[in-house]
Design a protein around this motif. Structure first.
Motif, PDB file in Angstrom:
ATOM      1  N   PHE A  96      54.706  92.346  27.920  1.00 26.24           N
ATOM      2  CA  PHE A  96      53.344  92.880  27.806  1.00 26.24           C
ATOM      3  C   PHE A  96      52.269  91.801  27.645  1.00 26.24           C
ATOM      4  O   PHE A  96      51.209  91.905  28.276  1.00 26.24           O
ATOM      5  CB  PHE A  96      53.249  93.890  26.665  1.00 26.24           C
TER       6      PHE A  96
ATOM      7  N   MET B 125      52.689 102.966  23.395  1.00 28.08           N
ATOM      8  CA  MET B 125      51.652 102.321  24.203  1.00 28.08           C
ATOM      9  C   MET B 125      50.420 103.210  24.319  1.00 28.08           C
ATOM     10  O   MET B 125      49.287 102.758  24.115  1.00 28.08           O
ATOM     11  CB  MET B 125      52.193 102.009  25.596  1.00 28.08           C
ATOM     12  N   ILE B 126      50.648 104.483  24.668  1.00 27.86           N
ATOM     13  CA  ILE B 126      49.523 105.402  24.844  1.00 27.86           C
ATOM     14  C   ILE B 126      48.716 105.513  23.560  1.00 27.86           C
ATOM     15  O   ILE B 126      47.480 105.412  23.560  1.00 27.86           O
ATOM     16  CB  ILE B 126      50.030 106.790  25.281  1.00 27.86           C
TER      17      ILE B 126
ATOM     18  N   SER C 286      48.933 103.136  30.408  1.00 25.41           N
ATOM     19  CA  SER C 286      50.232 102.867  29.781  1.00 25.41           C
ATOM     20  C   SER C 286      51.384 103.114  30.742  1.00 25.41           C
ATOM     21  O   SER C 286      52.349 102.336  30.788  1.00 25.41           O
ATOM     22  CB  SER C 286      50.388 103.738  28.531  1.00 25.41           C
TER      23      SER C 286
ATOM     24  N   HIS D 125      53.763 100.083  31.741  1.00 25.18           N
ATOM     25  CA  HIS D 125      55.178 100.330  31.446  1.00 25.18           C
ATOM     26  C   HIS D 125      56.014 100.022  32.694  1.00 25.18           C
ATOM     27  O   HIS D 125      57.032  99.316  32.627  1.00 25.18           O
ATOM     28  CB  HIS D 125      55.291 101.808  31.049  1.00 25.18           C
TER      29      HIS D 125
ATOM     30  N   ALA E 122      44.135 106.216  28.670  1.00 25.79           N
ATOM     31  CA  ALA E 122      45.193 105.574  27.888  1.00 25.79           C
ATOM     32  C   ALA E 122      46.559 105.877  28.473  1.00 25.79           C
ATOM     33  O   ALA E 122      47.420 104.998  28.592  1.00 25.79           O
ATOM     34  CB  ALA E 122      45.120 106.042  26.432  1.00 25.79           C
TER      35      ALA E 122
ATOM     36  N   MET F 283      49.920  96.730  22.504  1.00 28.91           N
ATOM     37  CA  MET F 283      48.747  97.177  23.255  1.00 28.91           C
ATOM     38  C   MET F 283      47.442  96.782  22.582  1.00 28.91           C
ATOM     39  O   MET F 283      46.380  96.876  23.189  1.00 28.91           O
ATOM     40  CB  MET F 283      48.780  98.691  23.461  1.00 28.91           C
TER      41      MET F 283
ATOM     42  N   TRP G 220      46.550 102.403  22.709  1.00 35.09           N
ATOM     43  CA  TRP G 220      45.242 102.356  23.366  1.00 35.09           C
ATOM     44  C   TRP G 220      44.281 103.383  22.761  1.00 35.09           C
ATOM     45  O   TRP G 220      43.094 103.084  22.584  1.00 35.09           O
ATOM     46  CB  TRP G 220      45.391 102.609  24.866  1.00 35.09           C
TER      47      TRP G 220
ATOM     48  N   LEU H  96      56.739 104.037  25.712  1.00 36.09           N
ATOM     49  CA  LEU H  96      55.568 104.593  26.383  1.00 36.09           C
ATOM     50  C   LEU H  96      54.690 105.378  25.413  1.00 36.09           C
ATOM     51  O   LEU H  96      53.460 105.245  25.441  1.00 36.09           O
ATOM     52  CB  LEU H  96      56.007 105.489  27.540  1.00 36.09           C
TER      53      LEU H  96
END
Length: 510
Positions: free
Chosen positions: A484, A442-443, A460, A464, A456, A270, A446, A439
């Protein structure tokens, strides 16, 4: 796209009437849009319009009239008696009065009966989203007849037998190939189990002012890029890795580090500039052996973890952490730092016996990402007491004081102030070990770059899902990482920003 309740739609209709737009005008627009959609999707074949006694039936009468003008072979049936119709519905019926037949004819044999054929198009305008009871009598029989036929079905508002606000349905609800609704989505269009029988949902405009919905509706929307894409951050020619944020992921014990490694790699994808895996000494070798761009750092106790984590821009904790007292201590320590953090899995379950203690520790920079089982452990009875999953997540976010991501085929992202987004963008192939860990990473990736928790999480969850659609059948969680870069590049290019280190050209003439 806004998501509204049944009563909010009624109120919008009333407000438009107060402003001078008649209910008949709205009904005409709804019926015309339905007719045009039928003509677009199924331009040939008989059309059978089934009307109920309410406004849904009025829309059906109007659709019949327009399709008749288009020259279609069309047949009209009413559930109930014409003399019981009222208001705008009565007015719409009067224009086609001679063509109305009793719906019971669909159930008759012989010359008096009307038999559905393969290729027929059924317009289901019997009951709309306001239904709150089971189907019975001839309506139940007609619903079963339609479901057992080979006819194509389009429902107006929602399929008959679906409850618009809860997303629940009766077992014999009509199963539609398409549903046309007006101005905004309702819960039933996106929340299971009802969403599965709506088919392709089409939202048509019928002339209600957007300002009306702004006045009467909460900020609840379908989760789409137009909401959050502008909040994503991108590097420029002056960026270096420390400017892009430092993400820390706390691992489980040796032999249980895979979840943390997935989260760490996802956060790196990310755009987090530096990612560090924290683990006890015994776990370091297996993490270091499988990670290249991610650093590892050992800690011996909770105090040492606390000191090391202070350097991070954001954190992830919970995947494969273990449901132990030590995990509770780690959660409490990390939350005291006050930095953005994603808590998932065991970091939530460990508070099953005392969720109020967790809520007292959480802060506005937190995101918690439970699946349904974890949600019910820390928010017992909230789902049962809520009208639908959206309201349950909103209640939980208010109680926890942070963003809640209630995962599933219809993931709800809810903020403490009541904002919510519902994500239906993704595939069933995300039902695989480790996808939730990805996940979480990812959050936090960000958030490490300064993106606010709600944005975020919303970004995400959608990204995802997009990766899962790219991967398709056979997808495993490790695969998500490979999709990604291409997806993110698309968003970067659409953002309108230019990275001059990529694009600068120097021309030298002789």
């Amino acid at each position: 796209m806004r998501i509204i309740s049944v009563n909010q739609m009624y109120e919008a209709d009333r407000m438009m009437a107060d402003s001078g737009m008649s209910g008949a005008s709205l009904m005409d627009a709804a019926g015309r849009n339905c007719a045009e959609l039928v003509q677009k999707i199924w331009p040939v074949g008989r059309v059978i319009v089934l009307c109920g006694p309410g406004n849904n039936g009025g829309d059906g009468f109007v659709a019949y009239r327009y399709l008749e003008q288009m020259g279609r072979d069309i047949h009209l049936f009413l559930a109930g008696n014409v003399d019981q119709l009222l208001g705008d519905v009565e007015g719409a019926a009067e224009l086609v009065l001679d063509d109305i037949r009793p719906i019971s004819q669909l159930l008759m044999d012989g010359d008096e009966g009307f038999k559905l054929q393969s290729g027929d198009v059924v317009i289901d305008a019997i009951f709309g989203a306001g239904l709150s009871r089971a189907l019975d009598g001839e309506i139940l029989d007609v619903a079963n007849l339609i479901n057992s036929s080979q006819a194509n079905v389009i429902s107006i508002d929602v399929p008959t037998g679906v409850f618009g606000d809860s997303g629940e349905m009766v077992s014999d609800a009509i199963r539609a190939d398409a549903t046309i609704t007006f101005e905004a989505l309702k819960t039933a269009h996106i929340i299971e189990p009802a969403a599965s029988i709506c088919g392709q949902v089409h939202v048509a405009k019928i002339g209600i002012s957007p300002e009306v919905f702004d006045q009467i509706c909460e900020d609840i929307y379908l989760n789409t890029p137009d909401i959050w894409a502008k909040h994503l951050t991108w590097p420029n020619r002056h960026s270096h890795k420390h400017m892009r944020g430092r993400l820390g992921v706390v691992s489980g014990d040796a032999g249980s580090t895979g979840a943390a490694r997935l989260a760490a790699r996802a956060g790196l994808r990310m755009g987090a500039g530096v990612v560090t895996l924290f683990g006890e000494q015994e776990a370091i070798p297996e993490m270091a052996a499988s990670m290249q761009a991610v650093m590892t750092r050992a800690y011996s106790d909770v105090d040492e973890l606390f000191i090391s984590a202070r350097e991070m821009s954001s954190l992830v904790f919970g995947p494969a952490a273990g449901v132990t007292e030590v995990t509770r201590f780690k959660v409490a320590a990390l939350l005291q730092l006050g930095i953005p953090i994603v808590l998932d899995a065991d970091a939530l379950t460990v508070f099953e016996d005392d969720p109020s203690y967790l809520f007292g520790l959480l802060h506005e920079k937190c995101v918690i990402t439970p699946h349904i089982g974890e949600f019910e452990r820390i928010f017992p009875s909230v789902l049962k007491k809520s009208e639908n999953k959206i309201n349950a997540a909103r209640s939980a976010a208010q109680r926890a004081g942070c963003v809640v991501v209630l995962k599933g085929a219809d993931t709800v992202i809810a903020a403490p102030k009541g904002d919510a987004r519902v994500n239906i963008h993704g595939s069933s192939f995300l039902a695989t070990a480790g996808s939730g860990d990805v996940l979480a990473g990812m959050i936090s990736g960000w958030m490490a770059q300064g993106v606010e928790p709600l944005e975020a999480a919303s970004a995400s969850v959608w990204l995802h899902g997009e990766a899962s659609l790219t991967g398709g059948a056979g997808l495993i969680s490790e695969d998500l990482m490979e999709y990604f870069p291409r997806i993110l590049t698309r968003f970067y290019e659409e953002s309108g920003q230019t990275n001059v280190l990529w694009e600068r050209k120097i021309e030298i003439s002789s």
